[in-house]
Design a protein around this motif. Sequence first.
Motif, PDB file in Angstrom:
ATOM      1  N   LEU A  89       0.835  -1.197   0.000  1.00 40.50           N
ATOM      2  CA  LEU A  89       0.000   0.000   0.000  1.00 40.50           C
ATOM      3  C   LEU A  89       0.869   1.246   0.000  1.00 40.50           C
ATOM      4  O   LEU A  89       1.995   1.240   0.499  1.00 40.50           O
ATOM      5  N   LYS A  90       0.325   2.307  -0.582  1.00 38.79           N
ATOM      6  CA  LYS A  90       1.116   3.530  -0.686  1.00 38.79           C
ATOM      7  C   LYS A  90       1.049   4.330   0.609  1.00 38.79           C
ATOM      8  O   LYS A  90       0.081   4.263   1.373  1.00 38.79           O
ATOM      9  N   VAL A  91       2.126   5.080   0.833  1.00 38.26           N
ATOM     10  CA  VAL A  91       2.201   6.014   1.952  1.00 38.26           C
ATOM     11  C   VAL A  91       2.290   7.408   1.356  1.00 38.26           C
ATOM     12  O   VAL A  91       3.172   7.694   0.538  1.00 38.26           O
ATOM     13  N   THR A  92       1.373   8.260   1.730  1.00 40.85           N
ATOM     14  CA  THR A  92       1.351   9.649   1.273  1.00 40.85           C
ATOM     15  C   THR A  92       1.891  10.540   2.395  1.00 40.85           C
ATOM     16  O   THR A  92       2.124  10.056   3.513  1.00 40.85           O
ATOM     17  N   PRO A  93       2.091  11.818   2.138  1.00 40.05           N
ATOM     18  CA  PRO A  93       2.510  12.705   3.227  1.00 40.05           C
ATOM     19  C   PRO A  93       1.565  12.668   4.426  1.00 40.05           C
ATOM     20  O   PRO A  93       1.986  12.875   5.565  1.00 40.05           O
ATOM     21  N   ALA A  94       0.276  12.345   4.161  1.00 38.44           N
ATOM     22  CA  ALA A  94      -0.702  12.285   5.248  1.00 38.44           C
ATOM     23  C   ALA A  94      -0.681  10.948   5.983  1.00 38.44           C
ATOM     24  O   ALA A  94      -1.222  10.838   7.090  1.00 38.44           O
ATOM     25  N   GLY A  95      -0.072   9.922   5.387  1.00 39.25           N
ATOM     26  CA  GLY A  95      -0.014   8.612   6.034  1.00 39.25           C
ATOM     27  C   GLY A  95      -0.338   7.481   5.087  1.00 39.25           C
ATOM     28  O   GLY A  95      -0.522   7.691   3.880  1.00 39.25           O
ATOM     29  N   PRO A  96      -0.451   6.250   5.607  1.00 40.24           N
ATOM     30  CA  PRO A  96      -0.755   5.094   4.753  1.00 40.24           C
ATOM     31  C   PRO A  96      -2.194   5.161   4.249  1.00 40.24           C
ATOM     32  O   PRO A  96      -3.109   5.549   4.982  1.00 40.24           O
ATOM     33  N   PHE A  97      -2.392   4.756   2.989  1.00 42.79           N
ATOM     34  CA  PHE A  97      -3.693   4.906   2.346  1.00 42.79           C
ATOM     35  C   PHE A  97      -4.455   3.589   2.295  1.00 42.79           C
ATOM     36  O   PHE A  97      -3.900   2.538   1.965  1.00 42.79           O
ATOM     37  N   ALA A  98      -5.758   3.664   2.610  1.00 43.37           N
ATOM     38  CA  ALA A  98      -6.704   2.547   2.451  1.00 43.37           C
ATOM     39  C   ALA A  98      -6.276   1.301   3.228  1.00 43.37           C
ATOM     40  O   ALA A  98      -6.388   0.181   2.729  1.00 43.37           O
ATOM     41  N   VAL A  99      -5.821   1.501   4.457  1.00 47.28           N
ATOM     42  CA  VAL A  99      -5.352   0.359   5.253  1.00 47.28           C
ATOM     43  C   VAL A  99      -6.464  -0.662   5.458  1.00 47.28           C
ATOM     44  O   VAL A  99      -6.251  -1.875   5.330  1.00 47.28           O
ATOM     45  N   ARG A 100      -7.660  -0.203   5.785  1.00 48.49           N
ATOM     46  CA  ARG A 100      -8.755  -1.131   6.052  1.00 48.49           C
ATOM     47  C   ARG A 100      -9.027  -2.032   4.860  1.00 48.49           C
ATOM     48  O   ARG A 100      -9.181  -3.251   5.009  1.00 48.49           O
ATOM     49  N   ARG A 101      -9.093  -1.451   3.663  1.00 52.93           N
ATOM     50  CA  ARG A 101      -9.364  -2.253   2.472  1.00 52.93           C
ATOM     51  C   ARG A 101      -8.234  -3.251   2.201  1.00 52.93           C
ATOM     52  O   ARG A 101      -8.487  -4.390   1.778  1.00 52.93           O
ATOM     53  N   HIS A 102      -7.003  -2.835   2.428  1.00 46.55           N
ATOM     54  CA  HIS A 102      -5.886  -3.755   2.229  1.00 46.55           C
ATOM     55  C   HIS A 102      -5.936  -4.906   3.228  1.00 46.55           C
ATOM     56  O   HIS A 102      -5.643  -6.057   2.877  1.00 46.55           O
ATOM     57  N   PHE A 105      -5.831   2.973 -19.693  1.00 49.04           N
ATOM     58  CA  PHE A 105      -5.062   3.326 -18.509  1.00 49.04           C
ATOM     59  C   PHE A 105      -5.007   2.154 -17.540  1.00 49.04           C
ATOM     60  O   PHE A 105      -5.804   1.212 -17.626  1.00 49.04           O
ATOM     61  N   LEU A 106      -4.023   2.205 -16.671  1.00 54.51           N
ATOM     62  CA  LEU A 106      -3.805   1.186 -15.651  1.00 54.51           C
ATOM     63  C   LEU A 106      -4.107   1.770 -14.278  1.00 54.51           C
ATOM     64  O   LEU A 106      -3.977   2.976 -14.066  1.00 54.51           O
ATOM     65  N   THR A 107      -4.488   0.913 -13.350  1.00 59.41           N
ATOM     66  CA  THR A 107      -4.625   1.343 -11.963  1.00 59.41           C
ATOM     67  C   THR A 107      -3.912   0.351 -11.053  1.00 59.41           C
ATOM     68  O   THR A 107      -3.846  -0.844 -11.339  1.00 59.41           O
ATOM     69  N   SER A 108      -3.374   0.854  -9.960  1.00 56.81           N
ATOM     70  CA  SER A 108      -2.810   0.009  -8.908  1.00 56.81           C
ATOM     71  C   SER A 108      -2.623   0.864  -7.675  1.00 56.81           C
ATOM     72  O   SER A 108      -2.712   2.101  -7.737  1.00 56.81           O
ATOM     73  N   SER A 109      -2.329   0.231  -6.565  1.00 58.81           N
ATOM     74  CA  SER A 109      -2.158   0.957  -5.310  1.00 58.81           C
ATOM     75  C   SER A 109      -0.949   1.875  -5.339  1.00 58.81           C
ATOM     76  O   SER A 109      -0.912   2.871  -4.608  1.00 58.81           O
ATOM     77  N   LEU A 110       0.053   1.549  -6.149  1.00 53.48           N
ATOM     78  CA  LEU A 110       1.261   2.367  -6.193  1.00 53.48           C
ATOM     79  C   LEU A 110       1.317   3.269  -7.427  1.00 53.48           C
ATOM     80  O   LEU A 110       2.059   4.241  -7.443  1.00 53.48           O
ATOM     81  N   ARG A 111       0.537   2.954  -8.466  1.00 54.83           N
ATOM     82  CA  ARG A 111       0.512   3.789  -9.671  1.00 54.83           C
ATOM     83  C   ARG A 111      -0.676   4.757  -9.686  1.00 54.83           C
ATOM     84  O   ARG A 111      -0.691   5.692 -10.470  1.00 54.83           O
ATOM     85  N   ASP A 112      -1.696   4.518  -8.856  1.00 54.48           N
ATOM     86  CA  ASP A 112      -2.965   5.231  -8.932  1.00 54.48           C
ATOM     87  C   ASP A 112      -3.560   5.032 -10.324  1.00 54.48           C
ATOM     88  O   ASP A 112      -3.849   3.913 -10.699  1.00 54.48           O
ATOM     89  N   VAL A 113      -3.740   6.103 -11.105  1.00 53.37           N
ATOM     90  CA  VAL A 113      -4.274   6.010 -12.465  1.00 53.37           C
ATOM     91  C   VAL A 113      -3.174   6.442 -13.432  1.00 53.37           C
ATOM     92  O   VAL A 113      -2.680   7.564 -13.360  1.00 53.37           O
ATOM     93  N   GLN A 114      -2.776   5.539 -14.323  1.00 51.08           N
ATOM     94  CA  GLN A 114      -1.630   5.795 -15.194  1.00 51.08           C
ATOM     95  C   GLN A 114      -2.013   5.569 -16.653  1.00 51.08           C
ATOM     96  O   GLN A 114      -2.461   4.486 -17.033  1.00 51.08           O
ATOM     97  N   LEU A 115      -1.831   6.587 -17.475  1.00 52.61           N
ATOM     98  CA  LEU A 115      -2.163   6.519 -18.891  1.00 52.61           C
ATOM     99  C   LEU A 115      -1.211   5.580 -19.630  1.00 52.61           C
ATOM    100  O   LEU A 115      -0.012   5.566 -19.371  1.00 52.61           O
ATOM    101  N   VAL A 116      -1.765   4.808 -20.566  1.00 51.21           N
ATOM    102  CA  VAL A 116      -0.959   3.982 -21.462  1.00 51.21           C
ATOM    103  C   VAL A 116      -0.824   4.711 -22.794  1.00 51.21           C
ATOM    104  O   VAL A 116      -1.827   5.041 -23.429  1.00 51.21           O
ATOM    105  N   GLU A 117       0.402   4.967 -23.205  1.00 53.00           N
ATOM    106  CA  GLU A 117       0.628   5.642 -24.484  1.00 53.00           C
ATOM    107  C   GLU A 117       0.665   4.660 -25.647  1.00 53.00           C
ATOM    108  O   GLU A 117       0.116   4.935 -26.720  1.00 53.00           O
ATOM    109  N   ARG A 118       1.329   3.499 -25.448  1.00 48.16           N
ATOM    110  CA  ARG A 118       1.448   2.501 -26.509  1.00 48.16           C
ATOM    111  C   ARG A 118       1.244   1.112 -25.936  1.00 48.16           C
ATOM    112  O   ARG A 118       1.663   0.824 -24.818  1.00 48.16           O
ATOM    113  N   TRP A 119       0.617   0.264 -26.732  1.00 43.16           N
ATOM    114  CA  TRP A 119       0.395  -1.139 -26.347  1.00 43.16           C
ATOM    115  C   TRP A 119       0.847  -1.982 -27.538  1.00 43.16           C
ATOM    116  O   TRP A 119       0.308  -1.858 -28.642  1.00 43.16           O
TER     117      TRP A 119
END
Length: 287
Positions: A49-62, A244-258
């Motif tokens: 799970l990612k850690v932001t300046p505010a703290g760890p994100f979505a701990v309960r869901r993880h 686009f891709l999503t993940s806990s560490l990438r959030d939302v990431q655009l795909v330019e080429r496949w």
Amino acid sequence: MLDEEGVDAGPSSDPVIWVDGQLYADPKDARVPATDHGLVVGDGVFEALKVTPAGPFAVRRHLDRLERSAAAMGLPAPDRAAVREGIDAVLADRRFANGKVRITYTGGDGPLGSQAAYGRPMLVVAAAAMTLPPVSTDVVTAPWRRNEHGALTGVKSTSYGENVRGLAYAHAHDCGETVFRNTAGNVCEGTGTNVFCVFGDEVVTPPLSAGPLAGITRDLLLEWFPVTERDLTLEEALGADEVFLTSSLRDVQLVERWDGHAFTGLGAVTTRAAAVFAERSAGDLDP
């Protein structure tokens, strides 16, 4: 250095390690037995799970997903209070704004084979700095298929060898991620990501019946943004306006080429999805 989601792990500072209640000042002092079943046969589960300046994100869901994965592997339910203790311990004196926490839960001491573990489960929590991922990436299709009917389908297990091979395949093709199809030939998931395709104003992602992991970011985006779940062939995906891709560490990431194919869309829908996710996640650290 890249982590299990293909994201740059950031500065080479040592991670902080906590093992079964003990925090180690030097990570080299942290040890697991050579007979730990997670090491011997991959009998374990994990969360990142990612850690932001505010703290760890979505701990309960993880932790919810960690419990589901443990049950699927036949492991006893992890002690949520102990996991939270470990998270607090490894982040107590953190010197980074953005990072990750890795929770690993294994069967403990066991035989040198696939029979059930017979020891007390082992819990390891680690934290380290992480460089924020780029806003876009290229992907390549894996030459191997995911089994959407397998025993580990939808389970975040430590048996990650297939993803190691997949990510290496991506890097060999100068890409940031590899996308797997399932045995039916439909798009399944990346090595550590969920896949979304944009057709006009419609956003489509493969259903869980296609075999992908139920990603935390995927689940949140389905709650916060209009998304359709349906099967997608590779040909359909390559014909999308945007991907686009999503993940806990990438959030939302655009795909330019496949597979070398450049998408004609300008990423407007992806940008909106990323903005919604950023705003909603910033407003609630544990949604």
